[in-house]
Scaffold this active site. Structure first.
Site, PDB file in Angstrom:
ATOM      1  N   GLU A 162       0.838  -1.201   0.000  1.00  0.00           N
ATOM      2  CA  GLU A 162       0.000   0.000   0.000  1.00  0.00           C
ATOM      3  C   GLU A 162       0.872   1.250   0.000  1.00  0.00           C
ATOM      4  O   GLU A 162       0.834   2.069   0.919  1.00  0.00           O
ATOM      5  CB  GLU A 162      -0.956  -0.005   1.192  1.00  0.00           C
ATOM      6  N   GLU A 319      -6.291  -7.615  -0.683  1.00  0.00           N
ATOM      7  CA  GLU A 319      -6.710  -7.568   0.719  1.00  0.00           C
ATOM      8  C   GLU A 319      -8.157  -7.148   0.805  1.00  0.00           C
ATOM      9  O   GLU A 319      -8.591  -6.243   0.083  1.00  0.00           O
ATOM     10  CB  GLU A 319      -5.950  -6.483   1.497  1.00  0.00           C
TER      11      GLU A 319
HETATM   12  C1  GAL Z   1      -4.195  -2.310   4.971  1.00  0.00           C
HETATM   13  C2  GAL Z   1      -2.761  -2.817   5.118  1.00  0.00           C
HETATM   14  C3  GAL Z   1      -2.678  -4.066   5.950  1.00  0.00           C
HETATM   15  C4  GAL Z   1      -3.528  -3.929   7.170  1.00  0.00           C
HETATM   16  C5  GAL Z   1      -4.949  -3.643   6.753  1.00  0.00           C
HETATM   17  C6  GAL Z   1      -5.903  -3.559   7.923  1.00  0.00           C
HETATM   18  O1  GAL Z   1      -4.206  -0.952   4.777  1.00  0.00           O
HETATM   19  O2  GAL Z   1      -2.160  -3.053   3.872  1.00  0.00           O
HETATM   20  O3  GAL Z   1      -1.315  -4.288   6.290  1.00  0.00           O
HETATM   21  O4  GAL Z   1      -3.035  -2.890   7.949  1.00  0.00           O
HETATM   22  O5  GAL Z   1      -4.988  -2.427   6.075  1.00  0.00           O
HETATM   23  O6  GAL Z   1      -7.170  -3.132   7.543  1.00  0.00           O
END
Ligand code: GAL
Length: 684
Positions: A162, A319
């Site tokens: 990110e 994710e």
């Molecule tokens: C994203 C990040 C992850 C984790 C996740 C939690 O922004 O890439 O590492 O922090 O959010 O929601």
């Protein structure tokens, strides 16, 4: 803007669509002991996991002292995964620098606009423009690439994580120097810069490049042109880091595709992802659910945009959360059915991989209350059962992989710069929000069962019968010409309040609003009339506007007034207008009438715009129908937008019983040959 400078390549297991949906998570085994690793393997197999992203935050363990690498534990984990048939999307591990680096080189630490240093103790505490950070990061990338390039488990590289999530805006001296270089390249002369930024205002005229700073905290409103350029520069600075890591990987591991996880929807909105698309081998995205009533459609909206940033090709959902996040004020769990429904909505919009953050919920650290596929409660839990059910369902969808999005006839334009600029201070109202407005129009289309492609503003608009461009605030000359072409070529444009207002430097188009779009729409707005929090504006049709109305003082002779203001100072004045140009038309909605008002306008236009006739299956708004296609088949995803069962009978799909928040999929023979390559490329 050239996109996909690189050939689009999927994870290393053959071509895109090797017949297997990818399923998995961020995996952080360094937080656990080896007996837990063994349990992880058993549970991953049980859940159908076949890929994990590894080592995202492992720098401190991989390089405990400068230049001294310890890969032992990572070797062990990768081998273990491989033995269990699980592939690895290996991170370059540069997202969060180790303590020794910031201790030795505090000059890598970013600074906020008021000069506050972002200290170590969380993550991503590095300046995107720091040469010192870059050197250390690339050394690690090189070491990882050299060590793992021949390991058969590694199917992709995950560059950083990110990028820009916490450090996009750095106002340090490194950033100032890089910003000046960027500005020199862009403008060539100070005269050009002074003109673009309108520095005659408030005595801001520059006579030397060294006088220019990032827009640091100032007594009041900062220069809008300077801010916009700083946002563009910052997006580019982070992308430069992506390119630097990518260059090392391309050199050392040309056979392993790389990606970086975009955040197309997230609060960090000042990254122009469509301009990054050509820098990765395949697009991947992270999406986190908005709780509440609009959450489901929000998933669809951003998945749709991601699929179009990928130009219709499959992409990787890197994710999303199995259940609750831990970073909103209140973090409710996902409701029953939502885990499956959201994941399959992403798949419908083109994802060939579904991954979560994260595999096992952490015990310690800042994310210990963020859900994991294996929650604190362990495997005997609702979340893990849902996770396993999703794995099984994805296992049945192998035939969908490799298929492309089927092009819709309606485009909904999304413009990152309009989002940034319209959301600034010193505007007529803070209440009008670009993301809300675009989502409201998308929801109105869904309510009518109309499929639309959410497309980046630079995407080709050719082939769309109707282009809906809500609140398209920034309209440079070239964009004006493209939109006029839509109308002149016999197609249709719909746009809304606060559109067409400024050029690419955030300078107002003169002669009346909506500025750049005034001619094509045939209306002139003299004044904005924003509404106070407790005010509304009623239209003759019954629609009710909040936040915003406008005084349309002139309409051209060939403009039809579709709706008027019904009360108050604007009573009797035009509110919604439509100009016909040959077979085409240009519709303007001057008030913020929300989803219902948008729907009413679309319903009215549907009378003579065929593309707005909803799919009969979805026309009552309860279902979203999404379609992917390949050479032989159409893969249809029917998503229940409601909390009740929906039973329908479709001539093509047959009888469908769609569970509350459920998704049904059907693959049927394609009526026409493959659409491969038919998707609109972005403008060069
Ligand atoms: C994203 C990040 C992850 C984790 C996740 C939690 O922004 O890439 O590492 O922090 O959010 O929601």
């Amino acid at each position: 803007m050239a996109t996909h400078a690189r050939e689009y390549r999927w994870v290393r297991d053959g071509a895109v669509g090797a017949g297997r949906m990818r399923y998995g998570a961020d995996y952080n085994p360094e937080q656990w002991s080896r007996d837990v690793w063994a349990e992880d393997m058993r549970l991953m197999r049980e859940a159908g996991v076949n890929i994990v992203s590894l080592a995202i935050f492992s720098w401190a363990l991989l390089e405990p002292r400068p230049g001294e690498f310890d890969f032992g534990w990572l070797d062990e984990v990768i081998d273990l995964l491989h033995e269990n048939g699980i592939d690895v999307d290996l991170a370059t591990a540069t997202a969060s620098p180790p303590a020794w680096l910031s201790q030795r080189h505090p000059e890598i630490l970013p600074q906020t606009e008021d000069g506050t240093v972002l200290w170590p103790g969380a993550r991503q505490h590095w300046r995107p423009t720091s040469p010192v950070f870059r050197t250390h990061a690339l050394r690690l990338v090189r070491a990882l690439a050299e060590r793992y390039r021949d390991h058969p488990a590694i199917v992709a590289w995950h560059i950083s994580n990110e990028l820009g999530c916490h450090n996009l805006y750095d106002y340090s001296d490194d950033a100032a120097a890089a910003f000046r270089t960027w500005l020199r390249d862009r403008y060539g002369t100070l005269d050009a810069l002074n003109e673009a930024w309108g520095t005659a205002f408030w005595s801001q005229h520059y006579t030397e490049w060294e006088q220019i700073l990032p827009p640091r905290t100032a007594p009041t409103h900062r220069n809008p042109g300077q801010r916009l350029d700083f946002e563009r520069f910052s997006s580019g600075a982070v992308r430069d880091h992506l390119r630097a890591e990518a260059a090392v990987l391309a050199e050392l591991t040309p056979d392993i595709p790389f990606t970086t996880n975009f955040m197309v929807a997230q609060n960090v909105r000042d990254i122009d992802y469509p301009t990054w698309a050509g820098d990765v081998d395949f697009i991947s995205n992270d999406h986190y659910l908005r709780p509440g009533e609009l959450g489901r459609d929000d998933v669809s909206f951003w998945a749709n945009l991601t699929g179009n940033i990928a130009e219709g090709r499959p992409w990787f959902l890197m994710e999303h959360a199995p259940s609750a996040v831990n970073w909103r004020e209140v973090n409710p769990p996902k409701r029953p059915g939502e885990l499956m429904r959201d994941a399959l909505t992403h798949v419908g919009h083109g994802a060939d991989a579904v991954c979560f953050f994260q595999w096992r919920q952490s015990r310690a650290g800042g994310e210990r209350f963020h859900s994991g596929m294996v929650p604190h409660a362990g495997e005997h839990s609702r979340v893990f059962r849902d996770v396993a059910a999703l794995g099984a369902r994805l296992g049945e969808l192998g035939a969908v992989t490799g298929s492309h999005r089927e092009r819709a006839r309606v485009a909904l334009v999304f413009d990152y710069e309009s989002w940034w600029v319209s959301g600034r201070d010193s505007h007529p109202s803070d209440a009008l929000r670009y993301d809300d407005e675009t989502l409201a129009w998308y929801r109105a289309l869904l309510d009518l069962g109309v499929r639309a492609d959410v497309v980046p503003v630079a995407a080709s608009l050719d082939g769309y019968d109707i282009v809906v461009a809500p609140m398209l605030h920034v309209v440079p000359d070239a964009l004006r010409t493209r939109l006029e072409h839509v109308v002149r070529s016999g197609r249709h444009l719909v746009t809304t309040a606060f559109s067409g207002i400024v050029d690419e430097h955030d300078r107002v188009w003169l002669g009346g609003y909506p500025g750049a779009l005034r001619e094509v729409l045939g209306v002139t707005v003299e004044e904005f009339v924003p509404l106070l929090a407790d005010e509304t504006a009623r239209l003759a049709s019954g629609a009710v506007a909040t936040h915003w109305s406008e005084r349309i003082s002139h309409v051209a002779d060939d403009v039809e007034v579709l709706d008027t203001y019904a009360a108050g100072d604007l009573a009797g004045m035009p509110a919604v207008t439509r100009r016909r140009v040959g077979a085409g038309s240009a519709t303007y909605v001057s008030a913020d009438t929300g989803r219902d008002g948008a729907r009413a306008v679309l319903e009215r236009l549907a009378g003579d715009i065929g593309a707005l006739a909803g799919d009969p299956l979805a026309a009552d708004g309860r279902l979203e129908v999404i379609v992917r296609v390949d050479a032989a088949r159409r893969h249809v995803f029917v998503v229940n937008r409601t909390d009740d069962e929906v039973v329908v009978d479709d001539p093509e799909l047959g009888a469908l019983r769609v569970a509350p928040r459920g998704v049904e999929t059907r693959s049927i023979p394609a009526q026409e040959p493959a659409l491969a390559g038919a998707h609109g490329r972005m403008d060069a």
